[in-house]
Design a protein around this motif. Structure first.
Motif, PDB file in Angstrom:
ATOM      1  N   THR A 127       0.841  -1.188   0.000  1.00  0.00           N
ATOM      2  CA  THR A 127       0.000   0.000   0.000  1.00  0.00           C
ATOM      3  C   THR A 127       0.880   1.243   0.000  1.00  0.00           C
ATOM      4  O   THR A 127       1.763   1.377   0.854  1.00  0.00           O
ATOM      5  CB  THR A 127      -0.918   0.024   1.234  1.00  0.00           C
ATOM      6  N   GLN A 128       0.645   2.115  -0.950  1.00  0.00           N
ATOM      7  CA  GLN A 128       1.443   3.336  -1.033  1.00  0.00           C
ATOM      8  C   GLN A 128       0.963   4.355  -0.019  1.00  0.00           C
ATOM      9  O   GLN A 128      -0.230   4.539   0.189  1.00  0.00           O
ATOM     10  CB  GLN A 128       1.362   3.918  -2.443  1.00  0.00           C
ATOM     11  N   ILE A 129       1.921   5.028   0.629  1.00  0.00           N
ATOM     12  CA  ILE A 129       1.610   6.121   1.550  1.00  0.00           C
ATOM     13  C   ILE A 129       1.598   7.407   0.733  1.00  0.00           C
ATOM     14  O   ILE A 129       2.621   7.802   0.167  1.00  0.00           O
ATOM     15  CB  ILE A 129       2.651   6.208   2.674  1.00  0.00           C
ATOM     16  N   THR A 130       0.443   8.061   0.664  1.00  0.00           N
ATOM     17  CA  THR A 130       0.287   9.244  -0.175  1.00  0.00           C
ATOM     18  C   THR A 130       0.024  10.467   0.686  1.00  0.00           C
ATOM     19  O   THR A 130      -0.860  10.452   1.557  1.00  0.00           O
ATOM     20  CB  THR A 130      -0.875   9.056  -1.165  1.00  0.00           C
ATOM     21  N   ALA A 131       0.789  11.541   0.438  1.00  0.00           N
ATOM     22  CA  ALA A 131       0.608  12.787   1.173  1.00  0.00           C
ATOM     23  C   ALA A 131      -0.648  13.511   0.690  1.00  0.00           C
ATOM     24  O   ALA A 131      -1.264  13.139  -0.310  1.00  0.00           O
ATOM     25  CB  ALA A 131       1.841  13.679   0.993  1.00  0.00           C
ATOM     26  N   ASP A 132      -1.022  14.572   1.422  1.00  0.00           N
ATOM     27  CA  ASP A 132      -2.218  15.335   1.053  1.00  0.00           C
ATOM     28  C   ASP A 132      -2.110  15.916  -0.346  1.00  0.00           C
ATOM     29  O   ASP A 132      -3.124  16.075  -1.040  1.00  0.00           O
ATOM     30  CB  ASP A 132      -2.466  16.457   2.068  1.00  0.00           C
ATOM     31  N   ASP A 133      -0.886  16.246  -0.773  1.00  0.00           N
ATOM     32  CA  ASP A 133      -0.711  16.815  -2.101  1.00  0.00           C
ATOM     33  C   ASP A 133      -0.525  15.757  -3.179  1.00  0.00           C
ATOM     34  O   ASP A 133      -0.245  16.083  -4.338  1.00  0.00           O
ATOM     35  CB  ASP A 133       0.475  17.785  -2.117  1.00  0.00           C
ATOM     36  N   GLY A 134      -0.658  14.460  -2.806  1.00  0.00           N
ATOM     37  CA  GLY A 134      -0.568  13.380  -3.783  1.00  0.00           C
ATOM     38  C   GLY A 134       0.814  12.813  -3.986  1.00  0.00           C
ATOM     39  O   GLY A 134       0.975  11.850  -4.751  1.00  0.00           O
ATOM     40  N   THR A 135       1.817  13.354  -3.323  1.00  0.00           N
ATOM     41  CA  THR A 135       3.173  12.828  -3.495  1.00  0.00           C
ATOM     42  C   THR A 135       3.357  11.531  -2.727  1.00  0.00           C
ATOM     43  O   THR A 135       2.686  11.284  -1.718  1.00  0.00           O
ATOM     44  CB  THR A 135       4.213  13.856  -3.020  1.00  0.00           C
ATOM     45  N   ASN A 136       4.273  10.703  -3.205  1.00  0.00           N
ATOM     46  CA  ASN A 136       4.550   9.402  -2.588  1.00  0.00           C
ATOM     47  C   ASN A 136       5.455   9.581  -1.375  1.00  0.00           C
ATOM     48  O   ASN A 136       6.529  10.183  -1.466  1.00  0.00           O
ATOM     49  CB  ASN A 136       5.219   8.486  -3.616  1.00  0.00           C
ATOM     50  N   GLU A 137       5.015   9.054  -0.236  1.00  0.00           N
ATOM     51  CA  GLU A 137       5.813   9.128   0.979  1.00  0.00           C
ATOM     52  C   GLU A 137       6.351   7.760   1.391  1.00  0.00           C
ATOM     53  O   GLU A 137       6.857   7.595   2.498  1.00  0.00           O
ATOM     54  CB  GLU A 137       4.982   9.719   2.119  1.00  0.00           C
ATOM     55  N   GLY A 138       6.258   6.773   0.508  1.00  0.00           N
ATOM     56  CA  GLY A 138       6.760   5.445   0.825  1.00  0.00           C
ATOM     57  C   GLY A 138       5.677   4.393   0.655  1.00  0.00           C
ATOM     58  O   GLY A 138       4.606   4.664   0.096  1.00  0.00           O
ATOM     59  N   VAL A 139       5.940   3.190   1.144  1.00  0.00           N
ATOM     60  CA  VAL A 139       4.967   2.104   1.059  1.00  0.00           C
ATOM     61  C   VAL A 139       4.928   1.337   2.370  1.00  0.00           C
ATOM     62  O   VAL A 139       5.874   1.374   3.161  1.00  0.00           O
ATOM     63  CB  VAL A 139       5.295   1.119  -0.096  1.00  0.00           C
ATOM     64  N   VAL A 140       3.821   0.652   2.577  1.00  0.00           N
ATOM     65  CA  VAL A 140       3.670  -0.299   3.683  1.00  0.00           C
ATOM     66  C   VAL A 140       3.484  -1.685   3.068  1.00  0.00           C
ATOM     67  O   VAL A 140       2.583  -1.886   2.247  1.00  0.00           O
ATOM     68  CB  VAL A 140       2.466   0.042   4.577  1.00  0.00           C
ATOM     69  N   ILE A 141       4.343  -2.618   3.448  1.00  0.00           N
ATOM     70  CA  ILE A 141       4.263  -3.990   2.955  1.00  0.00           C
ATOM     71  C   ILE A 141       3.820  -4.879   4.115  1.00  0.00           C
ATOM     72  O   ILE A 141       4.439  -4.876   5.183  1.00  0.00           O
ATOM     73  CB  ILE A 141       5.625  -4.477   2.413  1.00  0.00           C
ATOM     74  N   VAL A 142       2.742  -5.596   3.911  1.00  0.00           N
ATOM     75  CA  VAL A 142       2.249  -6.557   4.909  1.00  0.00           C
ATOM     76  C   VAL A 142       2.322  -7.945   4.277  1.00  0.00           C
ATOM     77  O   VAL A 142       1.795  -8.158   3.185  1.00  0.00           O
ATOM     78  CB  VAL A 142       0.799  -6.236   5.322  1.00  0.00           C
ATOM     79  N   PHE A 143       3.006  -8.862   4.947  1.00  0.00           N
ATOM     80  CA  PHE A 143       3.168 -10.194   4.369  1.00  0.00           C
ATOM     81  C   PHE A 143       3.061 -11.256   5.458  1.00  0.00           C
ATOM     82  O   PHE A 143       3.276 -10.982   6.642  1.00  0.00           O
ATOM     83  CB  PHE A 143       4.511 -10.313   3.625  1.00  0.00           C
ATOM     84  N   ARG A 144       2.704 -12.458   5.019  1.00  0.00           N
ATOM     85  CA  ARG A 144       2.563 -13.570   5.963  1.00  0.00           C
ATOM     86  C   ARG A 144       3.112 -14.846   5.336  1.00  0.00           C
ATOM     87  O   ARG A 144       3.058 -15.040   4.123  1.00  0.00           O
ATOM     88  CB  ARG A 144       1.096 -13.772   6.353  1.00  0.00           C
ATOM     89  N   ASN A 145       3.640 -15.697   6.196  1.00  0.00           N
ATOM     90  CA  ASN A 145       4.187 -16.981   5.759  1.00  0.00           C
ATOM     91  C   ASN A 145       3.034 -17.966   5.584  1.00  0.00           C
ATOM     92  O   ASN A 145       2.328 -18.289   6.528  1.00  0.00           O
ATOM     93  CB  ASN A 145       5.178 -17.499   6.801  1.00  0.00           C
ATOM     94  N   VAL A 146       2.823 -18.425   4.348  1.00  0.00           N
ATOM     95  CA  VAL A 146       1.734 -19.365   4.064  1.00  0.00           C
ATOM     96  C   VAL A 146       2.285 -20.731   3.647  1.00  0.00           C
ATOM     97  O   VAL A 146       1.575 -21.524   3.030  1.00  0.00           O
ATOM     98  CB  VAL A 146       0.797 -18.803   2.966  1.00  0.00           C
ATOM     99  N   SER A 147       3.553 -21.004   3.988  1.00  0.00           N
ATOM    100  CA  SER A 147       4.155 -22.275   3.596  1.00  0.00           C
ATOM    101  C   SER A 147       3.397 -23.454   4.193  1.00  0.00           C
ATOM    102  O   SER A 147       3.070 -24.419   3.492  1.00  0.00           O
ATOM    103  CB  SER A 147       5.629 -22.317   4.039  1.00  0.00           C
ATOM    104  N   GLU A 148       3.087 -23.384   5.496  1.00  0.00           N
ATOM    105  CA  GLU A 148       2.379 -24.486   6.144  1.00  0.00           C
ATOM    106  C   GLU A 148       0.976 -24.630   5.566  1.00  0.00           C
ATOM    107  O   GLU A 148       0.495 -25.741   5.340  1.00  0.00           O
ATOM    108  CB  GLU A 148       2.307 -24.245   7.654  1.00  0.00           C
ATOM    109  N   ARG A 149       0.320 -23.495   5.333  1.00  0.00           N
ATOM    110  CA  ARG A 149      -1.022 -23.552   4.762  1.00  0.00           C
ATOM    111  C   ARG A 149      -0.995 -24.167   3.369  1.00  0.00           C
ATOM    112  O   ARG A 149      -1.844 -24.986   3.027  1.00  0.00           O
ATOM    113  CB  ARG A 149      -1.619 -22.147   4.694  1.00  0.00           C
ATOM    114  N   GLN A 150       0.025 -23.797   2.571  1.00  0.00           N
ATOM    115  CA  GLN A 150       0.119 -24.354   1.224  1.00  0.00           C
ATOM    116  C   GLN A 150       0.392 -25.850   1.279  1.00  0.00           C
ATOM    117  O   GLN A 150      -0.143 -26.614   0.469  1.00  0.00           O
ATOM    118  CB  GLN A 150       1.214 -23.641   0.431  1.00  0.00           C
ATOM    119  N   ARG A 151       1.245 -26.258   2.239  1.00  0.00           N
ATOM    120  CA  ARG A 151       1.495 -27.701   2.391  1.00  0.00           C
ATOM    121  C   ARG A 151       0.205 -28.429   2.755  1.00  0.00           C
ATOM    122  O   ARG A 151      -0.068 -29.521   2.256  1.00  0.00           O
ATOM    123  CB  ARG A 151       2.571 -27.939   3.459  1.00  0.00           C
TER     124      ARG A 151
END
Length: 424
Positions: free
Chosen positions: A224-248
């Motif tokens: 998810t991109q972090i967007t300032a009030d003026d629309g400029t990019n202030e970075g990103v937030v990455i959320v991730f999870r390990n699904v190896s066991e679930r896939q197995r």
């Protein structure tokens, strides 16, 4: 509001005290040096400090304000008769809540205190929100990474740190690509860690995360991109999870479903085999000639073992030869041949390039599954069921073939008895 006055000019300090009380505030103490200011704050914990910048002693007003702000978070309003650029820059570094130039009137003081109090409340709310947000990001079960616009890491929560093989503070300031490397699971080709948001059935598409300690984790992630009030990019937030066991677990479930389907198919095949053998048994009791009997056996073989090549061979004592009397698929034996040395033996082999014994009822050079099953008439071997399959079977074909040859033996014996009993 409880106010501490830090002013080394007694007349100004007294005038401030009177003014503050007149506009509804209380003065908890009046001190003249930075050292006394720090001691008074630690004892009385005021709501606001009015601080003269120029103080006698080792600690001036700017240094005292820095300590008060960093240690107690109490708002400070600077008072000074100096408005030169150097003084203003030094004062701003201490992050004051307001700045008053001497001489000032009652209204200016009242406004400065109100602004300082308002900014202090906003800062407390902001810090509270930051604490709540940091606590939330730290305690959730997913990995979280936050970057700045240049993809440098500004935050890593403990879950992400454990999966990546780092400490939460270690990676601050590192480029994201240094610790977060993604590859396409099935190809091993790199995927862009900052733009990939592909989905499968509405869910994040799993990709493989390569960690610093050499592990390969199957993960789902959203960006998810972090967007300032003026629309400029202030970075990103990455959320991730390990699904190896679930896939197995998913793979195991799919394999279990596949095996269950195979079992169901086998059960259905067995049901059909039993039904076909039952029909053959009734037919063999009713046939009036040997050709009808042979045809019934061949038709049953084609139904029970459709993926095999099969030939029914019967021994003729008059010619001392074994004659092919019926087949399904391509014939394995095309003309009468002499009995082989293995005549009467039940054989089931997975032939290889060099067999110790090559039965001539199966042409040489054919590699795969071979079966030679004897057919008896009143305990005498009178025929043979020869079968061949290009691929090795799991044994089910052999079991069905044995049942077919045994039933054919019973049919021939019953026919012989019927023929004998009908002869005068």
């Amino acid at each position: 509001m409880r106010v501490l006055i830090v002013e080394d000019e007694l007349i100004i300090a007294q005038d401030l005290s009177h003014t503050l009380r007149r506009i509804g505030h209380s003065v908890i103490d009046v001190v003249t040096s930075g050292e006394e200011a720090l001691q008074s704050v630690s004892q009385h914990t005021p709501d606001l400090v009015l601080m003269d910048i120029r103080l006698s002693g080792a600690v001036d007003g700017i240094e005292a304000a820095r300590h008060i702000h960093s240690r107690w978070g109490i708002p400070v309003v600077f008072l000074t008769a100096h408005a030169d650029d150097q003084t203003v820059r030094e004062a701003l570094l201490a992050e004051p809540w307001a700045y008053l130039l001497k001489p000032f009137d009652e209204r200016e003081l009242e406004v400065a205190i109100a602004v300082a109090a308002y900014k202090h409340r906003l800062e407390r709310r902001l810090r509270s929100s930051e604490r709540h947000l940091r606590t939330t990001l730290t305690s959730i079960g997913d990995g979280v990474i936050v970057t700045d616009p240049q993809s440098r890491i500004t935050f890593v929560n403990p879950v992400a740190a454990r999966m990546l093989g780092i400490t939460p503070d270690e990676a601050i300031g590192w480029p994201l690509a240094r610790i977060y490397t993604l590859v396409v699971t099935h190809t091993g080709l790199p995927t862009d860690s900052t733009t990939s948001n592909q989905t499968v059935n509405g869910l994040p598409a799993p990709v493989t995360l390569l960690t610093r300690n050499g592990e390969q984790l199957l993960v789902e992630h959203t960006i998810t991109q972090i967007t300032a009030d003026d629309g400029t990019n202030e970075g990103v937030v990455i959320v991730f999870r390990n699904v190896s066991e679930r896939q197995r677990a998913i793979n195991q479930l799919q394999e279990a479903k596949r095996q269950l389907h195979q079992v169901q198919l086998q059960l259905e095949q067995q049901r059909q085999s039993i039904n076909t053998l039952g029909i053959l048994a009734r037919t063999l009791r009713e046939v009036a000639s040997l050709p009808e009997l042979y045809t019934a056996i061949v038709n049953a073989g084609a139904t029970l073992l459709p993926d095999y090549r099969g030939t029914l061979l019967i021994y003729n004592p008059e010619t001392d030869l074994v004659h092919p009397v019926g087949h399904w698929g391509e014939p394995l034996v095309h003309r009468p041949v002499r009995r082989c040395t293995c005549w009467g033996e039940r054989r089931w082999v997975l032939s290889r390039t060099h067999d110790d014994h090559m039965c001539h009822f199966i042409p040489q050079g054919l590699l795969g599954e071979r079966m030679c099953l004897p057919i008896q008439q009143q305990h005498t071997v009178v025929g043979l069921l020869s079968l061949y399959h290009q691929q090795p079977d799991n044994g089910n074909g052999y079991q069905v073939a044995v049942a077919l040859s045994d039933l054919a033996s019973l049919g021939l014996s019953a026919f012989a008895q019927r023929f004998t009993s009908d002869t005068p």
